[in-house]
Write an enzyme that holds these catalytic residues in place. Structure first.
Site, mmCIF file in Angstrom:
data_model
loop_
_atom_site.group_PDB
_atom_site.id
_atom_site.type_symbol
_atom_site.label_atom_id
_atom_site.label_comp_id
_atom_site.label_asym_id
_atom_site.label_seq_id
_atom_site.Cartn_x
_atom_site.Cartn_y
_atom_site.Cartn_z
ATOM 1 N N ASP A 9 0.543 -1.591 0.071
ATOM 2 C CA ASP A 9 -0.044 0.652 -0.024
ATOM 3 C C ASP A 9 0.931 1.065 0.356
ATOM 4 O OD1 ASP A 9 -2.132 1.323 0.596
ATOM 5 O OD2 ASP A 9 -2.068 1.449 2.715
ATOM 6 N N ASP A 11 -0.205 4.927 1.192
ATOM 7 C CA ASP A 11 -0.532 6.315 2.195
ATOM 8 C C ASP A 11 -0.309 4.953 3.675
ATOM 9 O OD1 ASP A 11 -1.104 8.130 0.498
ATOM 10 O OD2 ASP A 11 -2.909 7.976 0.540
#
Length: 273
Positions: A9, A11
Site C-alpha cells: 500500500d 499511504d
C-alpha cells in the site's frame, strides 16, 4: 529474481501519512474538504478539491512542492532499496492517485524499483489542473465486492489479477503490506504460502484481529518504518535462505538481516484457540 512478490500500500505504509489529506491540509483547504466529505465518495471529492485548488490559483507546481515534503520514516527508503537489491518483484496497490505517487517516488529516487503501480488515475488536463479519476468507474458499474472496499477500488480484485498473471510453476510467494480497511480484502486473497503484514492498531489490523483464522497467509504486524524494515527483510531473507540452501554461504549474495536472539522472529498476530 527472488521468487517473492512484495505488494505495498502507499499511504501510511510507504509514506507516513495520507497523501490526499497531506496536500489538502498543507494548502489550507481542510475545512472545505471536511464540509464536503459527507456528500460524496472520497475519490470524487479529491477530484472536486483539485478543481477548487485550481480555481483559487493553486498551481501544479504548488502541489508538487507539498508532495516533495511529505513525511516518511527514515528506515523506509533503506528498506525498499534492500528489497529491490534482493531481487523481489515490488508493486504498489493504493487508493491514492498516480500523480501523487509518481511525484513522490521520483523525488525520492525510487520510482524504478516498482514494476507496477495500481491506483486511481491522476493527470494534469489541458487547463493545467489535476484530475483524479477512479480506478474502477463505479458510475458505470459496481465492482461487486462487499469486503468493505470503497466504490472506486477493490484491491482484492487487483491481487487476483496479479496472482493470475504469474504461472503456477513459478510458485511465487506474496508479501502484502498495508494499513487501511481497503487492505483487508486482498489479505483474504493471499495463499497459505504468503505473508500479510498489517500495520498494528490501524483499521486492517483491527479487522484481521476479529478473526485471524479467515486468512490463509501468515500474519506479521509492524508499527512503524523501523519494524516494517525488520519484519519484511526477515521474511524475505528467511525465504531466500530456504531457496538457496544448496549454495555455499560464500556463493550466496544475500543481505541477511542482523537481529538479536530475542528478535529472531517477527511478531505473529495471535489467534484464538
Amino acid at each position: 529474481m527472488s521468487g517473492i512478490v512484495v505488494v505495498f500500500d502507499f499511504d501510511k505504509t510507504i509514506v507516513d501519512c495520507d497523501s490526499d489529506n497531506w496536500v489538502i491540509d498543507e494548502l489550507g483547504f481542510t475545512d472545505l474538504f471536511n464540509d464536503l466529505l459527507p456528500t460524496m465518495p472520497w475519490n470524487s471529492l479529491m477530484d472536486k478539491m483539485m478543481m477548487e485548488l485550481h480555481s483559487q490559483g493553486i498551481t501544479i507546481e504548488d502541489i508538487v512542492k507539498v508532495l516533495h515534503r511529505i513525511p516518511i520514516h527514515p528506515r523506509i527508503i533503506p528498506a525498499l532499496k534492500t528489497v529491490h537489491a534482493l531481487g523481489c518483484d515490488m508493486r504498489i496497490v493504493s487508493d491514492a492517485n498516480l500523480f501523487f505517487i509518481e511525484t513522490i517516488l521520483n523525488h525520492l529516487g525510487i520510482m524504478e524499483y516498482f514494476s507496477e503501480i495500481n491506483t486511481n488515475s491522476g493527470y494534469v488536463n489541458e487547463e493545467g489542473r489535476l484530475r483524479i479519476m477512479p480506478y474502477h468507474d463505479f458510475n458505470k458499474a459496481s465492482h461487486g465486492c462487499n469486503n468493505l472496499c470503497p466504490p472506486n477500488m477493490c484491491k482484492g480484485m487487483i491481487i487476483d489479477r496479479i496472482q493470475d498473471s504469474i504461472s503456477t510453476e513459478d510458485a511465487k510467494r506474496f508479501i502484502y503490506l498495508g494499513d487501511g480497511a481497503g487492505d483487508y480484502c486482498p489479505s483474504l486473497r493471499l495463499k497459505d504460502r504468503d505473508f500479510m503484514m498489517p500495520r498494528k492498531n490501524f483499521p486492517v489490523w483491527d479487522l484481521i484481529s476479529k478473526d485471524p483464522l479467515l486468512l490463509k497467509a501468515e500474519i506479521h504486524g509492524w508499527s512503524d518504518g523501523e519494524e516494517l524494515e525488520q519484519v519484511l527483510l526477515h521474511l524475505i531473507n528467511t525465504n531466500l535462505m530456504d531457496k538457496n540452501s544448496q549454495f555455499n554461504s560464500s556463493d550466496c549474495k544475500l543481505q541477511i538481516l542482523s537481529v538479536s536472539a530475542s528478535e529472531a522472529l517477527p511478531k505473529v498476530l495471535s489467534v484464538r484457540p
